[in-house]
Enzyme design. Sequence first.
Site, mmCIF file in Angstrom:
data_model
loop_
_atom_site.group_PDB
_atom_site.id
_atom_site.type_symbol
_atom_site.label_atom_id
_atom_site.label_comp_id
_atom_site.label_asym_id
_atom_site.label_seq_id
_atom_site.Cartn_x
_atom_site.Cartn_y
_atom_site.Cartn_z
ATOM 1 N N ASN A 64 -11.746 -59.814 -5.177
ATOM 2 C CA ASN A 64 -11.365 -59.005 -4.011
ATOM 3 C C ASN A 64 -12.435 -57.975 -3.671
ATOM 4 O OD1 ASN A 64 -8.940 -60.348 -3.786
ATOM 5 N ND2 ASN A 64 -7.695 -58.691 -4.641
ATOM 6 N N ARG A 386 -7.710 -72.712 7.614
ATOM 7 C CA ARG A 386 -8.222 -73.030 6.279
ATOM 8 C C ARG A 386 -7.416 -74.230 5.778
ATOM 9 N NH1 ARG A 386 -11.194 -68.428 4.968
ATOM 10 N NH2 ARG A 386 -10.320 -66.442 5.684
ATOM 11 N N ARG A 416 -13.603 -66.939 7.762
ATOM 12 C CA ARG A 416 -14.633 -66.372 6.880
ATOM 13 C C ARG A 416 -14.663 -67.043 5.512
ATOM 14 N NH1 ARG A 416 -13.575 -60.795 7.030
ATOM 15 N NH2 ARG A 416 -14.936 -60.597 8.824
ATOM 16 N N HIS A 446 -6.022 -68.322 14.946
ATOM 17 C CA HIS A 446 -5.418 -68.036 13.655
ATOM 18 C C HIS A 446 -3.988 -68.543 13.576
ATOM 19 C CE1 HIS A 446 -3.971 -65.151 10.399
ATOM 20 N NE2 HIS A 446 -5.056 -65.642 9.859
ATOM 21 N N TYR A 479 0.718 -68.540 -2.597
ATOM 22 C CA TYR A 479 1.032 -67.623 -1.506
ATOM 23 C C TYR A 479 2.474 -67.852 -1.070
ATOM 24 C CZ TYR A 479 -3.984 -66.675 -0.559
ATOM 25 O OH TYR A 479 -5.298 -66.309 -0.638
ATOM 26 N N ARG A 575 1.847 -55.513 2.071
ATOM 27 C CA ARG A 575 1.235 -55.793 0.785
ATOM 28 C C ARG A 575 -0.094 -55.074 0.596
ATOM 29 N NH1 ARG A 575 -1.006 -60.816 1.266
ATOM 30 N NH2 ARG A 575 -3.073 -59.897 1.248
ATOM 31 N N HIS A 603 2.662 -63.187 1.499
ATOM 32 C CA HIS A 603 1.783 -63.513 2.617
ATOM 33 C C HIS A 603 2.514 -63.706 3.942
ATOM 34 C CE1 HIS A 603 -1.315 -66.041 4.784
ATOM 35 N NE2 HIS A 603 -2.073 -65.072 4.295
#
Length: 722
Positions: A64, A386, A416, A446, A479, A575, A603
């Site tokens: 992270n 993704r 990214r 997204h 997730y 979160r 998530h």
Amino acid sequence: MLDTREESDATGTCETSQLATLPERFFNRELSWLSFNERVLAEATNPNYPLLERLRFLSISGSNIDEFLMVRVAGLAGQVRSQIEEVSIDGMTPSQALTETHEKVLELDEVQQKVWSGLKAELAGAGIAVIGDEKLDHTRERWVRDYFEEHIMAVITPQAIDPAHPFPFVANQGIGVLFSLTRMADDAPVMEMVLIPSSLPRFIRIPGEEAAWISIEDLICRNADQIFPGFRVNGHGVFRILRDSDIEIEEDAEDLVRYYRTAIQRRRRGLVIVLQLQGKFDPAAEELLRTQLGLDRALIIKTEGLIGFTGLSSLCDEDRPELKFEPYSPRYPERILEHDGDIFAAIREKDIVIQHPYESFEVVIDFLRQAARDPDVIAIKQTLYRAGKQSAIISALIKAAEAGKSVTAVVELKARFDEEQNLLWASQLERAGVQVIYGFVDWKTHAKVSMVVRREGDSHRTYCHFGTGNYHPVTARIYTDLSYFTADPAAGRDAVRLFNFITGYVEPKRTEVLAVSPMGLRAKLDECIDAEIANAQAGKPAAIWAKMNSLTDPQLIDKLYEASQAGVDIILVVRGICCLRPGITGLSENISVKSVIGRFLEHCRIWVFANGAHLPNRRARVFLTSADGMSRNLDRRVEVMVPMRNKTVHDQVLDQVMMANLLDTEQSWILGPDGTYERVGDVENPFNLHRYFMTNPSLSGRGAAIASGRKVPKLSLRRGNI
């Protein structure tokens, strides 16, 4: 406990009556993110977790921080170099934010080193040694040398550092060793560098009944005499660098694919923004690195401990099940099994909501697999943000195209660190006959949407999947996300409008049920919040419950402040980053914020509006969305928010998923007005939302049980209590 502590002077610089118009009403985004990673790191010392799982949390905290430094801190450093003085929403200049962020990162590194030292000792006590330069028994010493000769020696390339040899390029996240040597033939001092190729494992397991691991850098240092025969090793120093890894899109990019292929290469050569030095680094060697790497506004981290904590993840693969969480196998949704696995029949009967990872992501893949082989399916449209390295989703789309169906895939190149993988998928899809669209130059797509058009009788029916998470089979196991399946004609028509907007820039004049950013999602949230404000002013029950990953958008935060001041009761489960300051009299005393950190990564994004009755209630307006509470999601991304209009899925999301998040005490942290987080302490009826969903049946049919309080403690709406 959700405690809304009141402070007469929350900032120490102004009265709370003035705070509503000052930057101090917001927390700094970067510092809030670092606070989140502190919570992640704290799980590495959680006594309730098995040892290797605590080690995994340390590794995650390292990963992270690396990404944070390569993107956010690199961005701040770039602003400082460009002499940009525009202040952030909290009133900090880039220079101020960079200084405070650097200080906090250094503090976090010290904590990581202490945690690693403790875990290393515990690992040794459990029979898992992590060795450095300690003396080994003859068998293991022989194995280490043989392994080095057979697997490492030919791969590494020592390079003299002198005027005749140019300073080598050090890749992003690259690790190297500088050796200080003396040539024994003439006593001449020599400096040599060994860069460690990324293809080599970071940690190597030494065979034996008792587990022993050694880092690649320690392995190289132990065998320096093999690398440099005829030299005396005076000392060595290990270093690691991080580079600016953000990719900025140029508005005049003529070919987005070609631009990204070039930009990925540029990223590997980005400016150095962090230099990590391990051990007693030779001052001359350190000065050499500082000079040759062109450090400007870079952070220098010196430590006697480990560098690159993310590499510890390989140790978690040690075959010691007693030191890990008990294995968990997701359930396949009962509703679909009741229809003999026919997903389309199950959706036709009634909308379905699936909660990952408790319920299998395989159902999402099966949705597309069935569509691919169903002769009545004529078209599939899919967004891909993704998808992972080995994606069954991609395989299903390819098979559908090869079967002659019309298949459209919106592949987002701007995801990214997944740009390269997405380019690869796009190429494979195109070769199979899939119509690949790259979306907008300025906006990321997204939204997580899949759409299947099926011929049924004399008409066509559209089946849709809307998700809060990515179409990624690996992250779907860790997730927590929601998958919503529906054959609602209005949702299908809106999905068509959405894809036409992305593929043909045909902006919809209206939508029937979906709210789509950047056109209308913000306005929809404002409308719902305004309705709660009006209800509070009319003396009706008014409340907002929301769950998201980050909350940074100043307009949305101010809107929530406005609602709080009107008397709307607001509970937020955020979160990660939260720039909203809760619990301030006259500003946000009706807002509570909690963060849940545990075995799974929370998530999913949910919004709940009371709609004139006490929550939870059947009239409440409940939405799932792919968007976080960030300006980029609301203004610069294509996102979707979908209402839960079906009674069953409405109750499942509200009375089960959302309520369980509010009830959790064992994994929850409470945000105070000063920006600090405190763990929820011991309570009379502790509750762990992850354990609850792991040990209960699938969502279908449990709403009444929770509402009656038979399965979990009933939610109490008294302020300060859950």
